[in-house]
Motif scaffolding. Structure first.
Motif, mmCIF file in Angstrom:
data_model
loop_
_atom_site.group_PDB
_atom_site.id
_atom_site.type_symbol
_atom_site.label_atom_id
_atom_site.label_comp_id
_atom_site.label_asym_id
_atom_site.label_seq_id
_atom_site.Cartn_x
_atom_site.Cartn_y
_atom_site.Cartn_z
ATOM 1 N N GLU A 11 15.068 7.209 -30.370
ATOM 2 C CA GLU A 11 13.799 6.856 -29.726
ATOM 3 C C GLU A 11 13.501 5.353 -29.776
ATOM 4 O OE1 GLU A 11 9.145 8.261 -29.950
ATOM 5 O OE2 GLU A 11 10.678 9.419 -30.955
ATOM 6 N N LEU A 71 6.744 28.683 -29.795
ATOM 7 C CA LEU A 71 6.857 27.226 -29.934
ATOM 8 C C LEU A 71 5.686 26.532 -29.257
ATOM 9 C CD1 LEU A 71 10.663 26.810 -29.177
ATOM 10 C CD2 LEU A 71 9.557 26.753 -31.409
ATOM 11 N N GLN A 74 5.071 20.209 -27.744
ATOM 12 C CA GLN A 74 4.891 18.839 -28.205
ATOM 13 C C GLN A 74 5.536 17.898 -27.191
ATOM 14 O OE1 GLN A 74 3.185 17.920 -30.953
ATOM 15 N NE2 GLN A 74 2.707 20.060 -31.372
ATOM 16 N N TRP A 77 9.116 16.638 -27.915
ATOM 17 C CA TRP A 77 10.108 17.711 -27.884
ATOM 18 C C TRP A 77 10.381 18.144 -26.451
ATOM 19 C CZ3 TRP A 77 10.907 22.921 -26.802
ATOM 20 C CH2 TRP A 77 12.021 23.490 -27.427
ATOM 21 N N ARG A 80 12.651 15.692 -24.874
ATOM 22 C CA ARG A 80 14.041 15.874 -25.310
ATOM 23 C C ARG A 80 14.691 17.049 -24.579
ATOM 24 N NH1 ARG A 80 16.730 11.663 -27.008
ATOM 25 N NH2 ARG A 80 15.607 10.593 -28.625
ATOM 26 N N VAL A 81 13.949 18.129 -24.392
ATOM 27 C CA VAL A 81 14.489 19.270 -23.649
ATOM 28 C C VAL A 81 14.797 18.854 -22.215
ATOM 29 C CG1 VAL A 81 14.010 21.587 -22.748
ATOM 30 C CG2 VAL A 81 13.342 20.999 -25.079
ATOM 31 N N THR A 96 25.105 19.190 -29.319
ATOM 32 C CA THR A 96 23.892 18.714 -29.975
ATOM 33 C C THR A 96 24.203 18.505 -31.447
ATOM 34 O OG1 THR A 96 23.119 20.976 -30.333
ATOM 35 C CG2 THR A 96 22.317 19.850 -28.369
ATOM 36 N N THR A 102 16.110 20.395 -37.482
ATOM 37 C CA THR A 102 15.552 19.433 -36.529
ATOM 38 C C THR A 102 15.332 20.019 -35.137
ATOM 39 O OG1 THR A 102 17.759 18.572 -36.039
ATOM 40 C CG2 THR A 102 16.474 17.416 -37.733
ATOM 41 N N GLY A 103 15.652 21.306 -34.941
ATOM 42 C CA GLY A 103 15.341 21.957 -33.674
ATOM 43 C C GLY A 103 16.472 22.032 -32.669
ATOM 44 N N LYS A 104 17.695 21.828 -33.113
ATOM 45 C CA LYS A 104 18.832 21.860 -32.174
ATOM 46 C C LYS A 104 18.949 23.225 -31.495
ATOM 47 C CE LYS A 104 21.745 20.796 -35.344
ATOM 48 N NZ LYS A 104 20.864 20.654 -36.500
ATOM 49 N N SER A 106 16.666 25.606 -31.151
ATOM 50 C CA SER A 106 15.496 25.843 -30.291
ATOM 51 C C SER A 106 15.591 25.020 -29.011
ATOM 52 C CB SER A 106 14.207 25.514 -31.024
ATOM 53 O OG SER A 106 14.025 26.386 -32.114
ATOM 54 N N LEU A 107 16.113 23.819 -29.112
ATOM 55 C CA LEU A 107 16.278 22.953 -27.955
ATOM 56 C C LEU A 107 17.225 23.584 -26.948
ATOM 57 C CD1 LEU A 107 15.916 20.016 -26.693
ATOM 58 C CD2 LEU A 107 18.053 19.509 -27.862
#
Length: 109
Positions: A11, A71, A74, A77, A80-81, A96, A102-104, A106-107
């Motif tokens: 970021e 979920l 956010q 997030w 990122r998706v 990934t 860290t949500g990999k 879920s992403l």
């Protein structure tokens, strides 16, 4: 260029990358002068507009679907998706990486 490289950056590096792209390419690809002159958009611009509309639709559908899988939408997030979505259009496979939790998963889901 943005859709290929931006998702791979952390970021903190995104503003630097965008500044460099702006310095190197300037307003190339914005077609501001054509639209201001009332000229019809070039085919690549029309295609770009339809891709932007599709991307917006995908983003809205994503935001609508998140509560159903437990979920929250956010902003960082969701972005990122959407970057993952952009990369999936340009690449044949995606890896990934990141720390545990860290949500990999879920992403990608």
């Amino acid at each position: 260029i943005r859709s290929v490289f931006l998702p791979a950056l952390v970021e903190e590096d995104e503003p630097i990358f965008l500044e460099l792209v702006g310095e190197v390419f300037g307003s190339v690809g914005t077609h501001e002068s054509d639209s201001a002159a009332g000229k019809p958009p070039a085919p690549e611009v029309a295609r770009s507009v339809s891709q932007a509309a599709l991307r917006h639709t995908v983003q809205q559908e994503l935001i609508s679907a998140l509560p159903g899988i437990g979920l929250q939408a956010q902003v960082a997030w969701v972005e990122r998706v959407m970057q993952l979505y952009d990369v999936s259009l340009a690449r044949h496979f995606i890896v990934t990486v990141g720390l545990s939790g860290t949500g990999k998963f879920s992403l990608v889901r």
